[in-house]
Design an enzyme around this catalytic site. Structure first.
Site, short mmCIF file in Angstrom:
data_model
loop_
_atom_site.label_atom_id
_atom_site.label_comp_id
_atom_site.label_asym_id
_atom_site.label_seq_id
_atom_site.Cartn_x
_atom_site.Cartn_y
_atom_site.Cartn_z
CD GLU A 10 -3.73 -24.37 -18.68
OE1 GLU A 10 -4.20 -23.65 -17.75
OE2 GLU A 10 -2.86 -24.59 -19.19
CG ASP A 59 -5.82 -16.69 -14.75
OD1 ASP A 59 -4.98 -17.79 -14.60
OD2 ASP A 59 -6.71 -16.33 -15.57
CE1 TYR A 117 -11.64 -21.43 -17.44
CE2 TYR A 117 -13.72 -21.06 -16.40
CZ TYR A 117 -12.24 -21.34 -16.54
OH TYR A 117 -11.79 -21.26 -15.17
#
Ligand code: GLA
Length: 395
Positions: A33, A171, A220
């Site tokens: 991550e 993604d 983020y």
């Protein structure tokens, strides 16, 4: 709305034309991550939630985009595309159209209808599914086909530059390259990858904390900036370090004192996460599920304590899962600050696991979570008239 046949018939009623239909999946990340923008490693799998895009050309120079989810239509002039998004859902498809135009394509008018069942704001990449399904649809209409990695980059640029969300490549890449029953170890530096089969007896149980997650929001980009600041400190001593991918834990021991304390913590997460991700892919390939589970737990607590990207609800979901029979490994998945946990679970226990975890979470947190038993699915593709996947040759 349930399937492509329904989307097709609603499309015909709205636009009076026969569309070509494309599907692009969401994803779950098993481990790795906030490593993608540091040119490191990720281990995602595409899942059986997707966005469908139905398209046909039109001859009035208009681009009409309808969202079945929002029940709203937006119209644009193909000859003068807006230069930037404005915080609307149509920014995602229009960002892709804009990037295709930037890449030199001349964009004709078309009608596009979108529908998806990737739960938005849950960290399962509904945005990438929207971008990639649009990209495949518009590519088809233009009669072009970009190589997968190039298309993933194009969709990422749409999100970075048009939508204004500073995401990495994971993604979009997995939405295009996912493979049924496999996870994919991606090297985000050169986009080379290795597929790792997920054994039949392992289920992906996704537990939605129901706490909203967003990449575009403040946290983020803040984490990204903090980790880049740590990298810049290392680079002062070792100029060959361009991204945290190039750094080691020993670098942190030597120069961590020159960093802001938060920057040091962010870097410790990313550097150790890269090591864990490669080790986790190895463990999966060897069939060492115990080690995979151990690495997932370590990754979760690194994400929570050093990267501070978890939340009380996600921590509770991971803690509670540890005592439910059948668990192999659990952690918060995706961009963080809410969203879903991924639980690798023995298939025969999956139903009871999902039910028990859901009940215990509701009892502790006071929110009923959505639980999904998923499987790793194939990447984006065209759908035939009866909803079946069309092979590359017929697409
Ligand atoms: C979001 C971004 C990805 C990645 C993850 C965190 O999903 O879109 O690029 O950075 O967060 O791993």
């Amino acid at each position: 709305m349930h399937d492509s046949a329904e989307l097709r018939s609603l499309y015909q009623a709205r636009f009076h034309a026969e569309p070509a239909v494309f599907a692009a999946p969401g994803r779950v990340n098993l481990i790795g991550e906030h490593t993608d923008y540091a040119e490191g490693f990720v281990l995602p799998a595409a899942i059986n939630f997707a966005t469908l895009a139905a398209i046909s050309p039109r001859d009035d120079g208009k681009i009409s985009i309808y969202s079945e989810n929002y029940r709203e239509e937006r119209s644009f002039d193909a000859a003068s595309l807006p230069e930037k998004g404005n915080g609307h859902w149509s920014d995602y498809p229009m960002g892709v159209v804009h990037e295709l135009a930037q890449a030199g394509q001349s964009i004709p008018g078309f009608s596009l209808s979108l529908w998806g069942d990737v739960p938005p704001g849950s960290g399962l990449s509904s945005s990438a599914a929207l971008e990639v399904s649009t990209a495949l649809a518009v590519e088809w209409m233009l009669g072009v086909q970009y190589p997968g990695p190039m298309l993933a980059r194009l969709c990422q640029r749409a999100e970075n530059e048009y939508v204004g969300a500073n995401c990495g490549i994971m993604d979009q890449f997995i939405s295009i390259h996912g493979k049924e029953n496999h996870a994919l170890l991606l090297d985000c530096r050169d986009l080379s990858y290795k597929l790792a089969p997920i054994p039949d007896h392992v289920a992906l149980v996704i537990a939605n904390t129901m706490v909203k997650h967003s990449v575009a929001g403040g946290d983020y980009p803040t984490r990204r900036r903090e980790s880049e600041a740590a990298c810049a400190v290392i680079a002062r001593h070792r100029p060959e370090v361009k991204f945290l991918r190039d750094a080691t834990l020993a670098d942190l021991d030597r120069w961590g004192s020159e960093m802001e304390p938060k920057a040091l913590m962010r870097a410790r997460h990313i550097i150790s996460e890269n090591l864990r991700t490669v080790a986790a892919a190895d463990a999966l390939l060897r069939g060492d599920l115990k080690e995979l589970g151990r690495l997932m737990a370590e990754a979760h607590w690194s994400y929570s304590r050093d990267f501070e990207a978890s939340c009380a609800e996600a921590d509770a979901m991971v803690e509670l899962a540890a005592d439910v029979p059948g668990l192999i490994g659990a952690r918060l998945t995706g961009g963080g600050f809410g969203g879903c946990t991924i639980n690798l679970v023995e298939q025969r226990e999956a139903e009871t696991f999902a039910k028990t975890l859901g009940e215990r979470y509701a009892a502790r947190i006071g929110i009923v979570p959505e639980m999904h038993i998923c499987h790793a699915s194939g990447g984006a593709h065209r759908l035939g008239k009866t909803g079946e996947r069309r092979s590359a040759e017929t697409a």
